[in-house]
Scaffold this motif. Structure first.
Motif, mmCIF file in Angstrom:
data_model
loop_
_atom_site.group_PDB
_atom_site.id
_atom_site.type_symbol
_atom_site.label_atom_id
_atom_site.label_comp_id
_atom_site.label_asym_id
_atom_site.label_seq_id
_atom_site.Cartn_x
_atom_site.Cartn_y
_atom_site.Cartn_z
ATOM 1 N N GLU A 69 -12.034 32.098 20.834
ATOM 2 C CA GLU A 69 -11.917 32.279 19.753
ATOM 3 C C GLU A 69 -13.581 31.353 19.038
ATOM 4 O O GLU A 69 -13.592 29.995 19.492
ATOM 5 C CB GLU A 69 -10.802 31.432 18.093
ATOM 6 C CG GLU A 69 -9.088 31.884 18.921
ATOM 7 C CD GLU A 69 -9.119 31.239 17.891
ATOM 8 O OE1 GLU A 69 -9.338 31.088 16.552
ATOM 9 O OE2 GLU A 69 -7.552 30.972 17.907
ATOM 10 N N ASP A 71 -15.730 29.699 16.960
ATOM 11 C CA ASP A 71 -15.852 28.197 15.924
ATOM 12 C C ASP A 71 -17.317 29.024 15.760
ATOM 13 O O ASP A 71 -17.674 29.788 15.008
ATOM 14 C CB ASP A 71 -15.505 27.588 16.390
ATOM 15 C CG ASP A 71 -15.417 26.404 15.688
ATOM 16 O OD1 ASP A 71 -14.474 26.539 14.682
ATOM 17 O OD2 ASP A 71 -15.716 25.200 15.677
ATOM 18 N N LEU A 107 -12.000 36.264 18.574
ATOM 19 C CA LEU A 107 -11.786 36.180 17.213
ATOM 20 C C LEU A 107 -13.282 35.409 16.745
ATOM 21 O O LEU A 107 -13.424 34.902 17.552
ATOM 22 C CB LEU A 107 -10.757 35.809 17.829
ATOM 23 C CG LEU A 107 -9.458 36.369 17.033
ATOM 24 C CD1 LEU A 107 -8.842 35.433 17.377
ATOM 25 C CD2 LEU A 107 -9.132 37.765 16.876
ATOM 26 N N THR A 108 -13.445 36.445 15.550
ATOM 27 C CA THR A 108 -14.766 35.531 15.517
ATOM 28 C C THR A 108 -14.328 36.032 13.558
ATOM 29 O O THR A 108 -13.641 37.085 13.363
ATOM 30 C CB THR A 108 -15.821 35.618 15.880
ATOM 31 O OG1 THR A 108 -16.637 34.829 14.711
ATOM 32 C CG2 THR A 108 -16.552 37.491 15.489
ATOM 33 N N PHE A 109 -15.248 34.656 12.974
ATOM 34 C CA PHE A 109 -15.141 35.177 11.120
ATOM 35 C C PHE A 109 -16.316 35.044 11.005
ATOM 36 O O PHE A 109 -16.763 33.932 11.247
ATOM 37 C CB PHE A 109 -13.874 34.884 10.548
ATOM 38 C CG PHE A 109 -13.895 33.457 10.883
ATOM 39 C CD1 PHE A 109 -14.828 32.558 9.679
ATOM 40 C CD2 PHE A 109 -13.771 32.259 11.916
ATOM 41 C CE1 PHE A 109 -15.129 30.817 10.308
ATOM 42 C CE2 PHE A 109 -14.109 31.262 12.681
ATOM 43 C CZ PHE A 109 -14.362 30.192 11.475
ATOM 44 N N ASN A 110 -17.303 35.165 9.664
ATOM 45 C CA ASN A 110 -17.774 35.143 8.569
ATOM 46 C C ASN A 110 -17.700 34.994 7.256
ATOM 47 O O ASN A 110 -17.081 36.089 7.214
ATOM 48 C CB ASN A 110 -19.021 35.267 9.574
ATOM 49 C CG ASN A 110 -19.288 36.659 9.448
ATOM 50 O OD1 ASN A 110 -19.332 37.482 10.795
ATOM 51 N ND2 ASN A 110 -19.740 37.342 8.974
ATOM 52 N N LEU A 118 -22.664 38.460 10.218
ATOM 53 C CA LEU A 118 -22.661 39.697 10.536
ATOM 54 C C LEU A 118 -23.395 40.899 11.434
ATOM 55 O O LEU A 118 -22.847 41.432 12.574
ATOM 56 C CB LEU A 118 -22.332 40.623 8.849
ATOM 57 C CG LEU A 118 -20.794 40.073 7.934
ATOM 58 C CD1 LEU A 118 -21.177 40.319 6.784
ATOM 59 C CD2 LEU A 118 -19.582 40.434 8.650
ATOM 60 N N ASN A 121 -22.493 39.818 14.725
ATOM 61 C CA ASN A 121 -21.171 40.170 15.185
ATOM 62 C C ASN A 121 -21.545 41.872 15.532
ATOM 63 O O ASN A 121 -20.860 42.360 16.691
ATOM 64 C CB ASN A 121 -20.506 40.002 14.469
ATOM 65 C CG ASN A 121 -20.643 38.405 14.810
ATOM 66 O OD1 ASN A 121 -20.976 37.522 15.461
ATOM 67 N ND2 ASN A 121 -19.708 37.679 13.506
ATOM 68 N N ALA A 128 -14.527 44.329 12.504
ATOM 69 C CA ALA A 128 -13.540 44.092 11.755
ATOM 70 C C ALA A 128 -11.861 44.542 12.199
ATOM 71 O O ALA A 128 -11.856 45.357 11.765
ATOM 72 C CB ALA A 128 -13.864 44.458 10.081
ATOM 73 N N TYR A 131 -9.448 41.355 7.028
ATOM 74 C CA TYR A 131 -10.145 40.718 5.552
ATOM 75 C C TYR A 131 -9.066 39.248 5.116
ATOM 76 O O TYR A 131 -8.221 39.725 5.154
ATOM 77 C CB TYR A 131 -10.279 41.524 4.744
ATOM 78 C CG TYR A 131 -10.886 42.655 4.989
ATOM 79 C CD1 TYR A 131 -13.209 42.516 5.555
ATOM 80 C CD2 TYR A 131 -11.181 43.553 5.866
ATOM 81 C CE1 TYR A 131 -14.277 43.494 6.096
ATOM 82 C CE2 TYR A 131 -11.538 44.511 6.213
ATOM 83 C CZ TYR A 131 -12.856 44.013 6.312
ATOM 84 O OH TYR A 131 -14.220 45.146 6.251
ATOM 85 N N ASP A 132 -9.182 38.012 4.830
ATOM 86 C CA ASP A 132 -9.023 37.474 4.074
ATOM 87 C C ASP A 132 -9.907 37.035 2.748
ATOM 88 O O ASP A 132 -11.004 36.904 2.815
ATOM 89 C CB ASP A 132 -8.746 35.927 4.737
ATOM 90 C CG ASP A 132 -9.979 35.129 5.329
ATOM 91 O OD1 ASP A 132 -10.402 35.053 5.390
ATOM 92 O OD2 ASP A 132 -8.747 34.498 5.956
ATOM 93 N N GLU A 134 -10.792 33.660 -0.525
ATOM 94 C CA GLU A 134 -10.558 32.339 -0.231
ATOM 95 C C GLU A 134 -10.935 31.809 -1.477
ATOM 96 O O GLU A 134 -11.560 32.755 -2.605
ATOM 97 C CB GLU A 134 -11.344 31.552 0.360
ATOM 98 C CG GLU A 134 -11.071 31.732 2.044
ATOM 99 C CD GLU A 134 -12.393 30.587 2.762
ATOM 100 O OE1 GLU A 134 -12.494 29.611 2.044
ATOM 101 O OE2 GLU A 134 -12.844 30.704 3.400
#
Length: 139
Positions: A69, A71, A107-110, A118, A121, A128, A131-132, A134
């Motif tokens: 993952e 971070d 796994l990555t996210f931003n 982006l 990545n 992709a 999606y989430d 917040e």
């Protein structure tokens, strides 16, 4: 790590500035180790000032040997525009590949607002997978 709370695109969300000193960083690293996470950290240091210009953290666990993952990855504002984000991520990914060839997925996210990360990545071959969102309540 303090700059992760102030220098990253966050859309309309507001985060208070966090203070990360050496004891706090060591405490978090010790917690990661205690829970079985190995952290690979890559940094770029500005030669003349000695300031950390960028860093990236990848985590791996023997519990899930096929998975790593991504971070934090951050380039300090004063050092942006020199491809340091790409360089520290690639350094970590190469180290991961060498030390943990069993890893099949990272796994990555931003934030969607973080165009630069982006683009990094996508250039590295990430795609992709979900999606989430917040929400933040302000008083």
């Amino acid at each position: 790590m303090s700059k992760m709370s102030t220098d990253t695109p966050a859309g309309a969300l507001h985060y208070d500035a966090e203070v990360w000193d050496a004891p706090r960083v060591r405490h978090v690293e010790d917690e990661w180790k205690r829970t079985g996470l190995e952290s690979l950290v890559a940094v770029a240091r500005h030669k003349s000032s000695g300031e950390l210009a960028a860093y990236s953290v990848l985590q791996h666990s023997d519990e899930k040997p096929w998975l790593a993952e991504q971070d934090d990855t951050l380039v300090a504002q004063a050092h942006r525009g020199h491809r340091l984000g790409m360089l520290v991520k690639v350094l970590n990914l190469r180290r991961l590949q060498k030390d943990h060839p069993e890893v099949e997925r990272v796994l990555t996210f931003n934030a969607a607002e973080n165009d630069h990360m982006l683009a990094i990545n996508v250039a590295l071959g990430f795609r992709a997978a979900g999606y989430d969102g917040e929400w933040q309540r302000r008083r």
